[in-house]
Design an enzyme around this catalytic site. Structure first.
Site, PDB file in Angstrom:
ATOM      1  N   SER A 239      -0.682  -4.833   0.346  1.00 38.72           N
ATOM      2  CA  SER A 239       0.440  -4.246   1.071  1.00 38.72           C
ATOM      3  C   SER A 239       0.867  -2.963   0.375  1.00 38.72           C
ATOM      4  CB  SER A 239       1.621  -5.227   1.117  1.00 38.72           C
ATOM      5  OG  SER A 239       2.132  -5.441  -0.192  1.00 38.72           O
ATOM      6  N   LYS A 240       1.889  -2.315   0.919  1.00 41.60           N
ATOM      7  CA  LYS A 240       2.322  -1.023   0.394  1.00 41.60           C
ATOM      8  C   LYS A 240       2.792  -1.108  -1.051  1.00 41.60           C
ATOM      9  CE  LYS A 240       3.573   1.125   4.802  1.00 41.60           C
ATOM     10  NZ  LYS A 240       4.673   1.660   5.625  1.00 41.60           N
ATOM     11  N   ARG A 241       3.237  -2.282  -1.466  1.00 46.66           N
ATOM     12  CA  ARG A 241       3.706  -2.369  -2.855  1.00 46.66           C
ATOM     13  C   ARG A 241       2.558  -2.236  -3.859  1.00 46.66           C
ATOM     14  NH1 ARG A 241       3.801  -7.650  -1.171  1.00 46.66           N
ATOM     15  NH2 ARG A 241       2.646  -9.175  -2.412  1.00 46.66           N
TER      16      ARG A 241
END
Length: 466
Positions: A239-241
């Site tokens: 994910s974006k994290r």
């Protein structure tokens, strides 16, 4: 040409995700390997969330990766009459039925099932309902078998079986008349003659329902291969994290498409201990059976290593073309300076990304630039002025201003002056590029040319003299 037909079917609700790109790549590779067709289908039935911007982003990502499609792009939103026709066929054959249960009634059934420890599946209230209720809204449900087993041989995961009693009477048409995902996917794949479906393993639970729909429609069931998901370093879903998940973000960060393709294919697929593959080698060696069953972990350092390899071994002329937008971002016009491909040649050995390549190229095109303060304080001593003067005279006597000629001149110069290269090299680098880190002095001088080299050395000499 074989009869093999594969497809990539993204939803245009965002950019082309790394996981989606890998799925597209596996489909493309198998189609190319088996001499089949690769079809692109845009699944835009979610009208509220689908955007043209997302469609463009997906197409741009596919083109950047070089995943050309043979047919399409087709849009599900163009096929609503076809889906309606197939719903009517199932209703007429008694393989589907109208369900008049309200949302409140369904929620109550669900809660009661959970309280009683049962699976919260539809209880079939309207399954055997006699007669129509024309004044009531309804959905259309598929009449799924309630006994037996639905099984398939997954090309990656092996044999997978589901008890039919666990499956729901799937809604295939909503109360507003729009079809649902599992139904339109089957209709599309059947009407397009798709023979093999490679997709993420989050679709495994959809597969038995879809198989039953294929059979109810009298259509051949394709082969299925469910690819494990991609995880971040912490072993949770990417994910974006974890960093960028958009394919085009990696382009903007200076990654090459061949590095991205090579990395994505190795993120789950292996061929012995080999790490680096050309596109032709991937087509030749790829097989879906060699895709692993466990999730791949996205490793940015490995991608960076691959990118550095492709920059180092890349064609300088091609890299120069790819470098233009990155130089434009830095306000650099490469037409007003040395040949860009020649510049790239001096830098590609050490650059890991196109951003680093662009940063390294800037000094070649700057007429005026500041000198690194620490480097200047350390190396630009007053006595360097006489060395600059002597070096300028030495270079002026060169019959050919070439790499080899410059190298010989420097060796002779050091002997004549009784100094080592370490005493003249840093001051010359500062004069040429502003600091002590640069490609080979001989390469830089050759690329800059005699006139520009002299101008930069004379500029540094003038600064030393105040």
């Amino acid at each position: 040409m074989s009869d093999v037909r594969l497809r990539f079917a993204p939803s245009p609700t965002g950019y082309l995700h790394v996981g989606g790109a890998r799925t597209a790549l596996f489909n493309w590779l198998l189609a190319r390997k088996e001499g089949g067709k690769f079809i692109l289908r845009i699944e835009d039935t979610d009208v509220a969330r689908s955007t043209q911007e997302s469609v463009d982003a997906i197409l741009d990502g596919m083109r950047w990766l070089g995943l050309d499609w043979d047919e399409g792009p087709f849009y599900q939103s163009d096929n609503f009459p076809l889906y309606k026709e197939f719903v009517e066929k199932l209703l007429a054959a008694g393989k589907a039925y109208k369900c008049y249960c309200t949302a409140e009634e369904l929620e109550a059934k669900r809660e009661r099932a959970l309280q009683e420890g049962r699976k919260p599946k539809y209880d079939g209230t309207c399954r055997e309902l006699a007669g129509e209720q024309p004044d009531k809204p309804y959905v259309v449900r598929f009449r799924a078998p309630q006994e037996g087993v639905t099984a398939f041989d997954d090309l990656i995961k092996g044999r997978i079986s589901f008890n039919n009693e666990e499956l729901d009477d799937l809604i295939i048409q909503r109360s507003d008349g729009t079809p649902t995902y599992n139904f339109v996917v089957v209709v599309d794949d059947a009407s397009m003659g798709i023979t093999t479906v490679i997709r993420g393993d989050d679709h495994v639970n959809n597969t038995p329902r879809q198989i039953l729909l294929y059979e109810a429609l009298g259509c051949p069931v394709p082969r299925f291969a469910h690819v494990p998901m991609i995880l971040g370093a912490d072993k949770t879903r990417l994910s974006k994290r974890h960093g960028a998940t958009s394919v085009m973000a990696y382009r903007d960060m200076g990654f090459l498409p061949e590095a991205m393709v090579n990395y994505l294919v190795r993120l789950g697929w292996s061929y012995g201990d080999e790490e680096i593959f050309s596109r032709d080698e991937l087509v030749e060696k790829f097989s879906i059976e060699n895709v692993g069953r466990s999730a791949g972990v996205f490793n940015p350092d490995k991608l960076l290593w691959l990118n550095a390899h492709y920059i180092k071994t890349g064609d300088p002329i091609r890299l120069a073309g790819l470098l233009l937008p990155f130089l434009a971002e830095r306000g650099v016009d490469p037409t007003a300076g040395p040949d860009l491909a020649a510049v790239v040649k001096t830098l590609q050995e050490r650059a890991r990304t196109m951003l680093e390549l662009a940063d390294g190229a800037v000094f070649y095109y700057r007429q005026e630039f500041d000198y690194d303060e620490q480097a200047a304080a350390k190396f630009l001593k007053p006595e360097v002025a006489t060395l600059y003067e002597a070096l300028l005279a030495k270079l002026a006597a060169l019959p050919h201003f070439s790499h080899d000629g410059i190298e010989v001149a420097f060796k002779e110069f050091c002997e004549e002056q009784g100094i080592k290269m370490g005493q003249i090299g840093p001051p010359v680098r500062i004069a040429l590029c502003g600091g002590t880190t640069s490609p080979s002095i001989y390469e830089v001088m050759e690329v800059l040319g005699e006139a520009e080299t002299r101008r930069r050395l004379e500029r540094a000499l003038a600064k030393l003299r105040g």
